[in-house]
Design an enzyme around this catalytic site. Structure first.
Site, mmCIF file in Angstrom:
data_model
loop_
_atom_site.group_PDB
_atom_site.id
_atom_site.type_symbol
_atom_site.label_atom_id
_atom_site.label_comp_id
_atom_site.label_asym_id
_atom_site.label_seq_id
_atom_site.Cartn_x
_atom_site.Cartn_y
_atom_site.Cartn_z
ATOM 1 N N ASP A 4 -1.688 6.789 6.371
ATOM 2 C CA ASP A 4 -1.665 5.351 6.650
ATOM 3 C C ASP A 4 -2.664 5.074 7.786
ATOM 4 O O ASP A 4 -2.959 5.978 8.575
ATOM 5 C CB ASP A 4 -0.235 4.972 7.090
ATOM 6 N N ARG A 21 6.867 -7.806 2.265
ATOM 7 C CA ARG A 21 7.608 -7.359 3.453
ATOM 8 C C ARG A 21 8.255 -8.543 4.160
ATOM 9 O O ARG A 21 9.398 -8.469 4.607
ATOM 10 C CB ARG A 21 6.715 -6.594 4.427
ATOM 11 N N LYS A 24 0.846 -1.199 0.000
ATOM 12 C CA LYS A 24 0.000 0.000 0.000
ATOM 13 C C LYS A 24 0.885 1.254 0.000
ATOM 14 O O LYS A 24 0.696 2.163 -0.804
ATOM 15 C CB LYS A 24 -0.939 -0.011 1.232
ATOM 16 N N THR A 25 1.861 1.295 0.913
ATOM 17 C CA THR A 25 2.752 2.454 0.987
ATOM 18 C C THR A 25 3.612 2.536 -0.267
ATOM 19 O O THR A 25 3.912 3.633 -0.762
ATOM 20 C CB THR A 25 3.658 2.344 2.236
ATOM 21 N N THR A 54 -5.775 -1.442 6.663
ATOM 22 C CA THR A 54 -5.838 -2.906 6.735
ATOM 23 C C THR A 54 -7.282 -3.331 7.018
ATOM 24 O O THR A 54 -7.585 -4.508 7.024
ATOM 25 C CB THR A 54 -4.944 -3.425 7.879
#
Ligand code: ADP
Length: 347
Positions: free
Chosen positions: A113, A221, A68-69, A162
């Site tokens: 975020d 990640r 997302k980031t 999320t």
């Protein structure tokens, strides 16, 4: 104990995040996977540039660590604009948003975020900014209060969450694009691992990248964090081989870290052990599991459970979480009988 929990979890996440930033793709074409999302964003970027309009507001949702980031930080590079980053919990009152909004340049991006954690007052403050690029500031109190209307430069809000289900309807409706990110295939993760190994100057055989990818819970990640561990193992283990990272070396490194063949780590297995050994396989509420494991419920539902659900180690029922036969098998426990037993999938 509780204090330790609070201190250690974010600390670990911080180092992961710093490393992530170093490996983050810079342009849309460097992003691996999420092809449909990337294609739609490319169209939106091309259109914004051609029509000389700011990009419409975008909401990304999906489990942590899926990009997302990354998508948010790629967009200003594509547009030749700038990005400012903050998060829902950091914005406790409208005034916290002011510096971000007033610093925005035309076509700039504001990234929030965990936007589902933004308080309602801030949410309402941001609506006119999103709709008409203006904000209403209240000065003074009581009878002396005055509202000043301030114009902003046209900008793009990018939200990440999320938990899109926790976002209010009006907030969600104000995003022009809503993009859901999914877990990555082994093939996609292997490409990411190979690219990142090159960025780290770590020679790696292709099947080693696949081995890492298989054991990364479908998440870039996690793949990056496994890659950093394999790099340390390759450099630091006394009888580690010279030359490139082989599949065998990757396997030994991950075994040593107690990451299993399905990619589950100690924390994942502890979750399943708790559900099976303490609660007979469920159904059990997430609060009870969290209290027993001494882990915040949010961490369980946002970080641990999504992958276990997707891989069907657990299922969700109205009465709580239930361990599936696959979970019993993984831990070497006897699965309960379908008709009777302490817990079944169908009761
Ligand atoms: P999120 O914001 O969803 O929690 P991030 O965008 O921080 O996840 O992604 C974590 C890391 O994974 C990134 O820093 C990047 O290194 C890597 N990553 C994520 N998505 C991709 C992708 N599609 N291609 C390559 N690397 C990716």
């Amino acid at each position: 104990m509780a204090r330790e929990k609070i201190l250690t979890a974010p600390a670990a996440a911080d180092t992961d995040r710093q490393r992530d930033a170093a490996l983050r793709p810079k342009l849309l074409r460097e992003v691996v996977g999420q092809q449909k999302v990337a294609d739609r964003l490319q169209i939106a970027v091309n259109a914004a540039k051609k029509l000389k309009e700011p990009l419409g507001h975008i909401l990304f949702d999906g489990p942590p660590g899926l990009g997302k980031t990354t998508f948010a930080t790629v967009l200003p590079n594509e547009l030749g604009s700038t990005i400012q980053m903050t998060s829902g919990p950091a914005l406790s009152k409208p005034a916290d948003l002011l510096p971000f909004l007033t610093n925005l340049e035309t076509g700039g991006i504001l990234f929030i975020d965990e936007i589902h954690r933004m308080p309602r007052v801030v949410e309402e403050f941001i609506y006119p900014a999103m709709e008409d690029f203006r904000i209403d500031i209240v000065l003074g109190e009581g009878v002396n209060a005055r509202t000043i209307n301030m114009k902003l430069k046209p900008f793009t809000l990018i939200g990440a969450t999320t938990r899109s289900g926790m976002l209010s309807g009006p907030m969600r409706d104000r995003f022009k694009m809503q993009e859901h990110l999914e877990y990555y295939t082994v093939d996609e993760l292997a490409r990411i691992v190979a690219i990142n190994a090159r960025k780290l100057d770590l020679p790696m055989q292709p099947d080693a990248a696949v081995e890492l990818a298989r054991r990364s819970r479908g998440t870039p990640r996690v793949a990056n964090s496994r890659l950093y561990w394999v790099r340390s193992y390759h450099a630091g283990y006394p009888d580690a081989a010279e030359g490139p990272v082989t599949a065998e070396l990757a396997r030994r490194a991950l075994d040593m870290q107690e990451v299993d063949r399905d990619g589950l780590d100690k924390q994942d297995r502890r979750y399943l052990e708790t559900l099976i050994d303490v609660f007979g396989g469920g159904p059990t509420g997430v609060e009870a599991i969290g209290a027993t494991m001494n882990i915040a419920n949010d961490t369980l539902t946002d970080e641990i459970e999504p992958y276990l659900l997707r891989e069907q180690f657990i299922v969700r029922s109205p009465r709580g979480r239930i361990a599936t036969p696959r979970a019993f098998e993984l831990l070497g426990r006897m699965p309960p009988k379908p008709n009777g037993g302490p817990a079944t999938l169908f009761d």
